[in-house]
Design an enzyme around this catalytic site. Structure first.
Site, PDB file in Angstrom:
ATOM      1  N   LEU A  59       0.910  -1.521   0.390  1.00  0.00           N
ATOM      2  CA  LEU A  59       0.109   0.110  -0.416  1.00  0.00           C
ATOM      3  C   LEU A  59       0.961   1.191  -0.132  1.00  0.00           C
ATOM      4  O   LEU A  59       1.509   1.263   0.223  1.00  0.00           O
ATOM      5  CB  LEU A  59      -0.616   0.159   1.345  1.00  0.00           C
ATOM      6  CG  LEU A  59      -1.849  -0.931   1.353  1.00  0.00           C
ATOM      7  CD1 LEU A  59      -2.723  -0.456   2.423  1.00  0.00           C
ATOM      8  CD2 LEU A  59      -2.907  -1.121   0.226  1.00  0.00           C
ATOM      9  N   GLY A  60       0.535   2.413  -0.824  1.00  0.00           N
ATOM     10  CA  GLY A  60       0.958   3.483  -0.742  1.00  0.00           C
ATOM     11  C   GLY A  60       2.383   3.531  -2.280  1.00  0.00           C
ATOM     12  O   GLY A  60       2.759   4.715  -2.065  1.00  0.00           O
ATOM     13  N   GLY A 200      21.906  10.975 -15.737  1.00  0.00           N
ATOM     14  CA  GLY A 200      20.808  11.526 -15.431  1.00  0.00           C
ATOM     15  C   GLY A 200      20.716  13.050 -14.345  1.00  0.00           C
ATOM     16  O   GLY A 200      20.459  12.366 -13.203  1.00  0.00           O
ATOM     17  N   GLU A 223      24.853  14.165 -17.685  1.00  0.00           N
ATOM     18  CA  GLU A 223      23.167  14.888 -18.098  1.00  0.00           C
ATOM     19  C   GLU A 223      23.368  14.948 -19.493  1.00  0.00           C
ATOM     20  O   GLU A 223      24.721  15.817 -20.392  1.00  0.00           O
ATOM     21  CB  GLU A 223      22.440  16.254 -16.934  1.00  0.00           C
ATOM     22  CG  GLU A 223      21.463  16.692 -17.237  1.00  0.00           C
ATOM     23  CD  GLU A 223      20.828  15.658 -18.326  1.00  0.00           C
ATOM     24  OE1 GLU A 223      19.837  15.086 -17.204  1.00  0.00           O
ATOM     25  OE2 GLU A 223      19.908  15.923 -19.337  1.00  0.00           O
ATOM     26  N   ARG A 291      11.129   7.471 -16.409  1.00  0.00           N
ATOM     27  CA  ARG A 291      10.170   6.416 -15.937  1.00  0.00           C
ATOM     28  C   ARG A 291       9.579   6.389 -16.787  1.00  0.00           C
ATOM     29  O   ARG A 291       9.285   7.403 -17.941  1.00  0.00           O
ATOM     30  CB  ARG A 291       9.568   7.195 -14.767  1.00  0.00           C
ATOM     31  CG  ARG A 291      10.664   7.059 -13.689  1.00  0.00           C
ATOM     32  CD  ARG A 291       9.869   7.230 -11.980  1.00  0.00           C
ATOM     33  NE  ARG A 291       9.072   6.341 -11.151  1.00  0.00           N
ATOM     34  CZ  ARG A 291       9.177   5.761 -10.614  1.00  0.00           C
ATOM     35  NH1 ARG A 291      10.614   5.244 -10.367  1.00  0.00           N
ATOM     36  NH2 ARG A 291       8.703   4.599 -10.548  1.00  0.00           N
ATOM     37  N   HIS A 469       6.871  39.135   8.799  1.00  0.00           N
ATOM     38  CA  HIS A 469       7.823  39.147   8.789  1.00  0.00           C
ATOM     39  C   HIS A 469       8.388  39.060  10.061  1.00  0.00           C
ATOM     40  O   HIS A 469       8.384  39.422  11.076  1.00  0.00           O
ATOM     41  CB  HIS A 469       8.587  40.845   9.023  1.00  0.00           C
ATOM     42  CG  HIS A 469       9.842  40.881   9.093  1.00  0.00           C
ATOM     43  ND1 HIS A 469      11.074  40.862   7.864  1.00  0.00           N
ATOM     44  CD2 HIS A 469      10.002  42.011  10.175  1.00  0.00           C
ATOM     45  CE1 HIS A 469      12.256  41.162   8.029  1.00  0.00           C
ATOM     46  NE2 HIS A 469      11.773  42.426   9.860  1.00  0.00           N
TER      47      HIS A 469
END
Ligand code: NAI
Length: 494
Positions: A59-60, A200, A223, A291, A469
Site C-alpha cells: 500500500l502506498g 541523468g 546529463e 520513468r 516578517h
C-alpha cells in the site's frame, strides 16, 4: 480550478441509483494503491461506493515505499549532518558527527511503515476492501486477480487504473542495486559512497545527489541535455548549476552515458561528450534517466483501451479512457509524473464515477491551472505556472521580477542564503503567469503562488498581500514588487 464547476457541467448518464448491495458487483475496482489509487479509493468510500483496491506490492505504491517519502527522510537526515558539520560558524561545535547508514536506512523504513499502516487504516475506515495480487483487465467491467490468495475474478461497474510508472533501465547499466542502482537501491545503501556518479541530472539524480553530497560523497553528474533539470526555468536551473559547482559537484552536460563495468571494488563508468569518451571510477552509479508508464501486461489491448505509442492512456478531463467504464489516473496518463497530480486526478475520477452511478450532476474535472513542481535539492526548487521561455512562446509580453534569498533577514539568520525568487507576469494585464523559487523552504513557499495562479491573481495582488516578517515568504512579495520596479530590500533594475 477544476473542483468548483459543479453547476456548469452536463449531468452524467445515470447508470444506477444506489450503490451495489453487498455481494453484488463492486461499484469501483481500483488497480494500484499509490497516491493516485488509494486516494481515489478513500474518496469513493466516502461517497458510499462499494470499492475494492487491488495492489500487487505494498500500500502506498512507489511514493510512500521507495520514492517521495523515504527519499525525504534521507534528505532531511543528510541536511542535519551538514548543519552539524558546519555549526562552528554559528558558535556551535559538535564532536565529529558519525553517519551510521544501516541505522539511517532503518529509521527511514520506520517512517515508511508509519505512513503505509496509516493508509491501511484509512482504507479500512472508509470500508474499502483491499486485495493483494496482480490484476489483469479481462473486460470492460471485469478483472482477474492473481495473488497469494489464489486467482479471483472481480466484477465492478467501473475500473480505475492507477498502476504508476517504473524506472527506465538503459543499455549498459543493468541494475544490481548495489553498485548500479535505481532510486530504490540508492535509498538502501549501507555505506556512504566515496564517489557517486549520477546518470541523468533530473529530479531523482539531483535530489539524491545533493543528499549524498551532504553526507560526504563526491558527486559527478552525467546529463544528456545542456541544462540540468530540463523543463525547469532556465535561469533557475542555471542558478542551481552554479551552486552545485561551488559545492564541488562535477557536472558533465551534453554527456551521454554508455556503460558501467562492475568490479569487486567499484564500478567504471563510461560516457561520451561531443564524440569523446571519458571514464570515471565510482563506488556507486545511480541511473535516473526517467520513468515509463506501467501499462504493459494489464490486458488493455484486449478490452480496447487506447494506449499511445509511449505507453500512456489518453483520457478526458474527468480521467475516463475511451472505454466508458474504465478510468486512468496518475503516471500512466499524460502530464507530469507527480504524486499530488495523481491524487487530485484520483479524486476527480472517484467523484465522476460516484455522480455517474447516482445520476447526479458532476463538475469534477482535472483542469488545474497549474500543477506545482518541487525538487528537493539543496537548496530546493519549486515552480508553478509558466517558465519565462514558455510564457514568451505563448505570446505574452513577459515581465520578470527577481529577488535574492540573501536579501531576506530570515535567510541570513538561518545561514541559508543561496538562491532567488522569480515572478513572471504579463506586462499588459499584470496577470501572474509563473513563479519559480530556488532556495530554502521553496517546497512549502510555492503553495501561495499556486493559489494565486488558480485564482487568476495579478502580480500586484501578490505584491500587495502583507507577508509576515521575518519569513522566507517575503521573497515572493519582494520579487513581485521588483517586477514593478518597487522592491524595498533590493536596488531595482527597472
Ligand atoms: P527526469 O526526467 O527528471 O530526469 C532524467 C534526466 O536524465 C533528464 O535530465 C534526461 O535528459 C537525462 N537522461 C536521459 N537519458 C540519459 C542518458 N542516456 N545519459 C545521460 N542523461 C540522460 O527523471 P528522473 O529523475 O528519473 O525522475 C523520474 C520521474 O519521477 C520524473 O517524472 C519526476 O517528476 C518524478 N519524481 C519527482 C520527484 C519530485 O516531485 N520531487 C522526486 C523524484 C521523482
Amino acid at each position: 480550478m477544476g473542483m468548483g464547476l459543479m453547476e456548469q457541467m452536463p449531468p452524467q448518464q445515470a447508470q444506477a441509483k444506489t450503490p451495489a448491495a453487498p455481494g453484488g458487483p463492486y461499484d469501483l475496482a481500483v488497480v494500484g494503491a499509490g497516491p493516485g489509487g488509494y486516494v481515489a479509493a478513500i474518496r469513493a468510500g466516502q461517497l458510499g461506493l462499494r470499492t475494492i483496491v487491488i495492489e500487487e506490492g505494498k500500500l502506498g505504491g512507489v511514493c510512500l515505499n521507495v520514492g517521495c517519502i523515504p527519499s525525504k527522510a534521507i534528505i532531511s537526515a543528510a541536511k542535519d549532518y551538514k548543519h552539524a558539520l558546519h555549526g562552528a560558524e554559528k558558535g556551535l561545535t559538535f564532536a565529529d558527527p558519525i553517519i551510521e547508514m544501516p541505522k539511517l536506512v532503518k529509521w527511514k523504513q520506520s517512517v515508511v511503515e508509519k505512513l503505509t499502516s496509516g493508509v491501511a487504516g484509512l482504507l479500512k475506515a472508509n470500508k474499502v476492501e483491499v486485495v493483494q495480487g496482480r490484476a489483469t483487465v479481462t473486460g470492460a467491467t471485469t478483472l482477474d486477480v492473481v495473488g497469494p490468495g489464489g486467482k479471483r475474478t472481480i466484477s465492478a461497474k467501473h475500473i480505475l487504473l492507477a498502476t504508476g510508472s517504473s524506472t527506465i533501465e538503459i543499455p549498459g547499466f543493468r541494475f544490481d542495486e548495489k553498485r548500479v542502482v535505481s532510486s530504490t537501491g540508492a535509498l538502501e545503501l549501507q555505506e556512504v559512497p566515496k564517489h557517486l556518479v549520477v546518470i541523468g541530472g533530473g529530479v531523482i539524480g539531483l535530489e539524491l545527489g545533493c543528499a549524498y553530497a551532504n553526507l560526504g560523497s563526491k558527486v559527478t553528474v552525467v546529463e544528456m541535455m545542456d541544462q540540468l533539470v530540463p523543463g525547469v526555468d532556465a535561469e533557475v536551473a542555471k542558478g542551481l548549476e552554479r551552486i552545485l559547482k561551488r559545492r564541488k559537484f562535477d557536472l558533465h552536460l551534453g554527456a551521454r552515458a554508455k556503460e558501467a563495468k562492475v568490479s569487486p571494488t567499484g564500478v567504471k563508468v563510461t560516457f561520451e561528450v561531443k564524440g569523446a569518451e571519458q571514464t570515471l571510477d565510482a563506488d556507486v552509479v545511480l541511473v535516473s534517466v526517467g520513468r515509463r508508464p506501467n501499462t504493459k501486461g494489464l490486458g488493455l489491448e484486449k478490452v480496447g483501451v487506447k494506449v499511445d505509442e509511449r505507453g500512456f492512456v489518453p483520457t478526458d478531463l474527468q480521467k475516463r479512457s475511451n472505454v466508458p467504464s474504465i478510468f486512468a489516473i496518475g503516471d500512466i496518463t499524460h502530464g507530469p509524473m507527480l504524486a499530488h497530480k495523481a491524487s487530485k486526478e484520483g479524486i476527480v475520477a472517484a467523484e465522476t464515477i460516484s455522480a455517474s452511478l447516482k445520476g447526479e450532476k458532476n463538475g469534477a474535472a482535472a483542469d488545474f491551472a497549474t500543477i506545482p513542481g518541487v525538487i528537493f535539492t539543496d537548496p530546493e526548487i519549486a515552480t508553478a505556472g509558466l517558465t519565462e521561455a514558455a510564457a514568451k512562446a505563448a505570446g505574452f509580453d513577459v515581465k520578470v521580477g527577481t529577488f535574492n534569498v540573501g536579501g531576506l533577514g530570515r535567510a541570513l539568520a538561518s545561514g541559508e542564503t543561496d538562491g532567488f525568487y522569480k515572478v513572471i507576469g504579463d506586462k499588459k494585464s499584470d496577470r501572474l503567469l509563473g513563479v519559480h523559487i530556488l532556495g530554502p523552504g521553496a517546497s512549502d513557499l510555492i503553495t501561495e503562488a499556486v493559489l494565486a495562479l488558480e485564482m487568476g491573481a495579478t502580480v500586484e495582488d501578490l505584491a500587495m498581500t502583507v507577508h509576515p516578517h521575518p519569513t522566507l515568504s517575503e521573497g515572493l512579495m519582494e520579487a513581485a514588487e521588483a517586477l514593478h520596479g518597487r522592491a524595498i530590500h533590493a536596488v531595482n533594475r527597472t
